[in-house]
Design a protein around this motif. Structure first.
Motif, PDB file in Angstrom:
ATOM      1  N   PRO A   1       0.837  -1.205   0.000  1.00  0.00           N
ATOM      2  CA  PRO A   1       0.000   0.000   0.000  1.00  0.00           C
ATOM      3  C   PRO A   1       0.873   1.256   0.000  1.00  0.00           C
ATOM      4  CG  PRO A   1      -0.848  -1.578   1.585  1.00  0.00           C
ATOM      5  CD  PRO A   1       0.453  -2.132   1.086  1.00  0.00           C
ATOM      6  N   GLY A   2       0.466   2.230  -0.791  1.00  0.00           N
ATOM      7  CA  GLY A   2       1.176   3.506  -0.823  1.00  0.00           C
ATOM      8  C   GLY A   2       2.397   3.526  -1.714  1.00  0.00           C
ATOM      9  N   GLU A   3       2.604   2.450  -2.482  1.00  0.00           N
ATOM     10  CA  GLU A   3       3.799   2.358  -3.306  1.00  0.00           C
ATOM     11  C   GLU A   3       3.442   2.488  -4.783  1.00  0.00           C
ATOM     12  OE1 GLU A   3       7.555  -0.467  -2.060  1.00  0.00           O
ATOM     13  OE2 GLU A   3       5.706  -1.445  -2.601  1.00  0.00           O
ATOM     14  N   THR A   4       4.284   3.159  -5.561  1.00  0.00           N
ATOM     15  CA  THR A   4       4.114   3.098  -7.010  1.00  0.00           C
ATOM     16  C   THR A   4       4.703   1.769  -7.488  1.00  0.00           C
ATOM     17  OG1 THR A   4       6.257   4.111  -7.450  1.00  0.00           O
ATOM     18  CG2 THR A   4       4.359   5.615  -7.277  1.00  0.00           C
TER      19      THR A   4
END
Ligand SMILES: [Zn+2]
Length: 313
Positions: free
Chosen positions: A213-216
């Protein structure tokens, strides 16, 4: 007329991976709560029957046929209330339905074969494999999401299987797809391949890991490569994606440009990780490696990443 955004090749690499041949028209805007019952009642309906990670296949003159008519499906104890509507083919509605009958009790002419073997051995055509990826992922999600994750009450299937609704607290839950980054780190001369601890004999592949989560996608590719191999990446380029129904992932294949050479493999995850020169990798793809090292099979996205790199010279 040329427009730089669309300078990419017309032959998308994703079309050539396993599970990518799905031709079903999903008609996602028309999913009524009684869609499964209605579809099942149509004479033209075709069903895939699944049981505990296995697909039921009819054996017809030495060939496997994954499609059952509704009337034909009755002896297999199908649970229509847990079936999902995949969408529509040219011929009519297409469903994936859990079957209750144990594989040992099947007639001679029907085999229950695990999804991985169906795919690895190419037992069904690409369009059916695509439908299998869709149906297997949905049925697996429903099987493990029978209760509302907000209040714990039993939830109900809705929208032909594309939603679960909790009657107690009113929350709607939607099927998951888990993104996995898979990346081939490569220079002009060599590429980085690793051996997972569960791999078959001689197999080396591209590194991979779940996107958090929250990662490209690019950040996940860089993090996984650094964690697993100690290699820092510069540029990261997307190549292709693959539906992967084990149980409901999407593999996102990329190339990465290494900034250092010295590998520090994470030996908890990997048995080995090293650089391979192009000729050696070509022999692994062609199954002529003198030490019997191999790359993953043709349908795998790792195979396509490795093949695209080998062919890039
Ligand atoms: Zn609830």
């Amino acid at each position: 007329m040329s427009f730089r955004l669309f300078d990419a090749p017309l032959r998308e690499p994703s079309q050539f991976v396993g599970f990518a041949g799905n031709k079903i028209d999903r008609q996602s805007e028309n999913r009524a709560d009684d869609a499964v019952e209605k579809a099942f009642a149509e004479r033209s309906a075709r069903l895939m029957l699944m049981h505990a990670g296995r697909l039921y296949l009819k054996l017809n003159g030495g060939k496997f046929d994954p499609w059952f008519e509704a009337a034909e499906s009755q002896p297999f104890e199908v649970s229509l209330d847990r079936g999902v509507l995949l969408g529509f083919s040219e011929n009519g509605p297409v469903l994936a339905v859990p079957a209750g009958i144990e594989p040992e009790k099947l007639p001679e002419t029907v085999k229950a074969i695990d999804y991985r073997s169906v795919y690895m051995q190419g037992l069904i055509d690409e369009a059916a494999a695509g439908a299998l990826a869709q149906g297997a992922a949905l049925l697996a999600w429903h099987a493990s999401h029978a209760f509302c994750s907000k209040c714990g009450s039993p939830s109900e299937m809705r929208a032909g299987g594309y939603r679960r609704h909790c009657p107690a607290c009113g929350t709607d839950h939607f099927p998951r797809t888990d993104p996995v980054a898979i990346m081939l780190t490569a220079t002009r001369e060599k590429c980085l391949l690793g051996r997972g601890r569960h791999f078959g004999p001689g197999m080396y592949s591209a590194l991979a890991g779940f996107i958090e989560p929250g990662e490209t996608i690019e950040a996940a590719v860089r993090r996984e490569t650094l964690e697993e191999a100690g290699i820092r990446l510069g540029r990261v380029v997307y190549h292709a994606s693959q539906p992967w129904p084990f149980p409901y992932s999407l593999m996102i294949g990329c190339f990465g440009e290494p900034l250092n050479e010295d590998i520090q493999a994470d030996l908890n995850e990997l048995e080995d990780c090293r650089w391979f020169f192009r000729d050696e990798v070509r022999s692994m793809l062609e199954r002529t490696h003198p030490g019997d090292l191999i790359t993953p099979p043709k349908g795998a996205i790792a195979h396509h990443l490795i093949r695209a790199w080998v062919d890039s010279e």
